[in-house]
Design a protein around this motif. Structure first.
Motif, mmCIF file in Angstrom:
data_model
loop_
_atom_site.group_PDB
_atom_site.id
_atom_site.type_symbol
_atom_site.label_atom_id
_atom_site.label_comp_id
_atom_site.label_asym_id
_atom_site.label_seq_id
_atom_site.Cartn_x
_atom_site.Cartn_y
_atom_site.Cartn_z
ATOM 1 N N LEU A 201 41.334 39.245 30.637
ATOM 2 C CA LEU A 201 40.635 38.857 29.407
ATOM 3 C C LEU A 201 39.134 38.665 29.622
ATOM 4 C CD1 LEU A 201 43.263 36.380 27.900
ATOM 5 C CD2 LEU A 201 42.884 38.787 27.311
ATOM 6 N N LEU A 202 38.694 38.535 30.873
ATOM 7 C CA LEU A 202 37.266 38.393 31.173
ATOM 8 C C LEU A 202 36.498 39.698 31.000
ATOM 9 C CD1 LEU A 202 37.460 36.219 34.414
ATOM 10 C CD2 LEU A 202 36.738 35.476 32.135
ATOM 11 N N ILE A 203 37.210 40.809 30.934
ATOM 12 C CA ILE A 203 36.548 42.104 30.837
ATOM 13 C C ILE A 203 36.053 42.337 29.412
ATOM 14 C CG2 ILE A 203 36.869 44.606 31.034
ATOM 15 C CD1 ILE A 203 39.010 44.007 33.168
ATOM 16 N N ASN A 204 34.763 42.641 29.298
ATOM 17 C CA ASN A 204 34.167 42.951 28.003
ATOM 18 C C ASN A 204 34.330 44.453 27.758
ATOM 19 O OD1 ASN A 204 32.598 43.462 25.784
ATOM 20 N ND2 ASN A 204 30.839 42.293 26.507
ATOM 21 N N VAL A 205 35.182 44.808 26.834
ATOM 22 C CA VAL A 205 35.498 46.209 26.556
ATOM 23 C C VAL A 205 34.250 47.019 26.238
ATOM 24 C CG1 VAL A 205 36.782 47.741 25.012
ATOM 25 C CG2 VAL A 205 37.813 45.610 25.760
ATOM 26 N N MET B 51 26.211 51.049 32.123
ATOM 27 C CA MET B 51 26.731 49.860 32.757
ATOM 28 C C MET B 51 26.338 49.877 34.227
ATOM 29 S SD MET B 51 30.666 48.788 33.287
ATOM 30 C CE MET B 51 30.785 47.073 32.970
ATOM 31 N N SER B 52 25.935 48.738 34.710
ATOM 32 C CA SER B 52 25.541 48.661 36.109
ATOM 33 C C SER B 52 26.761 48.667 37.018
ATOM 34 C CB SER B 52 24.713 47.402 36.353
ATOM 35 O OG SER B 52 25.539 46.266 36.282
ATOM 36 N N LYS B 53 26.550 49.169 38.216
ATOM 37 C CA LYS B 53 27.641 49.204 39.196
ATOM 38 C C LYS B 53 28.088 47.789 39.543
ATOM 39 C CE LYS B 53 28.014 53.309 41.686
ATOM 40 N NZ LYS B 53 28.311 53.805 42.979
ATOM 41 N N SER B 54 27.156 46.833 39.546
ATOM 42 C CA SER B 54 27.531 45.468 39.910
ATOM 43 C C SER B 54 28.494 44.872 38.873
ATOM 44 C CB SER B 54 26.301 44.580 40.077
ATOM 45 O OG SER B 54 25.583 44.485 38.868
ATOM 46 N N LYS B 55 28.279 45.174 37.608
ATOM 47 C CA LYS B 55 29.175 44.679 36.553
ATOM 48 C C LYS B 55 30.544 45.345 36.673
ATOM 49 C CE LYS B 55 29.061 42.085 32.857
ATOM 50 N NZ LYS B 55 28.907 40.661 32.900
ATOM 51 N N LEU B 56 30.537 46.639 36.917
ATOM 52 C CA LEU B 56 31.784 47.370 37.098
ATOM 53 C C LEU B 56 32.536 46.845 38.318
ATOM 54 C CD1 LEU B 56 33.261 49.664 35.643
ATOM 55 C CD2 LEU B 56 32.163 51.265 37.207
ATOM 56 N N ALA B 57 31.808 46.549 39.388
ATOM 57 C CA ALA B 57 32.424 45.994 40.595
ATOM 58 C C ALA B 57 32.995 44.603 40.317
ATOM 59 C CB ALA B 57 31.415 45.945 41.729
ATOM 60 N N PHE B 58 32.296 43.814 39.501
ATOM 61 C CA PHE B 58 32.797 42.491 39.125
ATOM 62 C C PHE B 58 34.129 42.623 38.383
ATOM 63 C CE2 PHE B 58 33.156 39.293 35.727
ATOM 64 C CZ PHE B 58 33.248 38.141 36.491
ATOM 65 N N TYR B 59 34.191 43.543 37.420
ATOM 66 C CA TYR B 59 35.422 43.755 36.661
ATOM 67 C C TYR B 59 36.540 44.253 37.569
ATOM 68 C CZ TYR B 59 32.835 43.167 32.289
ATOM 69 O OH TYR B 59 32.090 42.667 31.242
ATOM 70 N N GLN B 60 36.208 45.156 38.480
ATOM 71 C CA GLN B 60 37.240 45.638 39.387
ATOM 72 C C GLN B 60 37.745 44.501 40.272
ATOM 73 O OE1 GLN B 60 36.522 47.661 42.918
ATOM 74 N NE2 GLN B 60 38.330 48.953 42.770
ATOM 75 N N GLY B 61 36.860 43.599 40.675
ATOM 76 C CA GLY B 61 37.277 42.436 41.469
ATOM 77 C C GLY B 61 38.257 41.559 40.711
#
Length: 107
Positions: free
Chosen positions: A39-43, A1-11
């Motif tokens: 709910l936007l987080i893709n498990v 998983m990219s850091k940008s996606k992880l950062a998006f989820y953390q946001g």
């Protein structure tokens, strides 16, 4: 998983925590507003099983307790609501830790 996606989820989780902490309404109303952000987080995109399990657990409980955003949820007890709020708070810190550790080795 990219850091940008992880950062998006953390946001998104940060936004949810902000609602839980600052919104002056009852906890159930705050969870109704914060829930769609979780709910936007893709498990399937999360980097480890612990995060996947926590997010899936939160999503399942949100769906069971708040089936439709426009529907009255009646009298939910704090005993039911507080663990969901606590798990969202924990999720925020877990994602932050994952970001700091460089989950995928990218910068």
């Amino acid at each position: 998983m990219s850091k940008s996606k992880l950062a998006f989820y953390q946001g998104k989780v940060r936004e949810a925590v902000g609602i839980l902490v600052t919104n002056p309404s009852h906890l159930k109303d705050r969870l109704v507003k914060a829930g769609p952000l979780i709910l936007l987080i893709n498990v399937d995109e999360l980097p480890n099983q612990e995060l996947k399990d926590l997010v899936q657990s939160i999503k399942t409980r949100l769906a069971a307790n708040f089936p439709d955003e426009g529907v009255s949820i009646g009298r939910k007890r704090f005993k039911t609501l507080v663990p969901m709020a606590e798990d969202i708070w924990s999720l925020y810190f877990m994602l932050e830790t994952e970001l700091r550790s460089g989950a995928d080795g990218q910068s």
